[in-house]
Design an enzyme around this catalytic site. Sequence first.
Site, short mmCIF file in Angstrom:
data_model
loop_
_atom_site.label_atom_id
_atom_site.label_comp_id
_atom_site.label_asym_id
_atom_site.label_seq_id
_atom_site.Cartn_x
_atom_site.Cartn_y
_atom_site.Cartn_z
N HIS A 101 -19.44 -30.52 -10.09
CA HIS A 101 -19.43 -30.57 -8.02
C HIS A 101 -19.26 -29.44 -7.55
O HIS A 101 -18.94 -28.27 -7.85
CB HIS A 101 -18.64 -32.00 -7.39
CG HIS A 101 -16.77 -32.15 -8.33
ND1 HIS A 101 -16.76 -31.90 -9.32
CD2 HIS A 101 -16.09 -31.21 -7.01
CE1 HIS A 101 -15.61 -31.88 -9.72
NE2 HIS A 101 -15.14 -32.01 -7.95
N ALA A 102 -20.06 -29.06 -6.16
CA ALA A 102 -20.00 -28.17 -5.29
C ALA A 102 -20.08 -28.83 -3.73
O ALA A 102 -20.42 -30.29 -4.01
CB ALA A 102 -21.25 -27.44 -5.64
#
Length: 120
Positions: free
Chosen positions: A31-32
């Site tokens: 995730h970012a």
Amino acid sequence: PKGLREEVVTSLEVREDQVSTGIGYGVAIPHAFSENLDKVAAVFGRSSKGIDFEALDNCPVHFVVLFIVPKKDYHLHLQTLAAIAKMFTNCEIRKKLGEAECRKDILEILAGKQARSNVA
């Protein structure tokens, strides 16, 4: 938006260098965060061979759920991460996702709907 891909890839690499997002059970949840998104975006991928993700249990990853959260909604990543992890600890869901033959079946499983049976 222009530069989104580079921003996300760099953010994912930095995150993955800290600790693997391979949570075990053959699942990874990279995730970012992005300044260029208005809402959470997610991508699901499946590998029959498995990917060496340096997961916590050292097992290959067969399911990848990548999601990107707008930086303005940073708090959403924890509940999104928890919901995905909870879903994928269910071995029946992992089994169904591994057996799903088309995009529609996968989307139904991820949405929590009963996937149609292929048994005649």
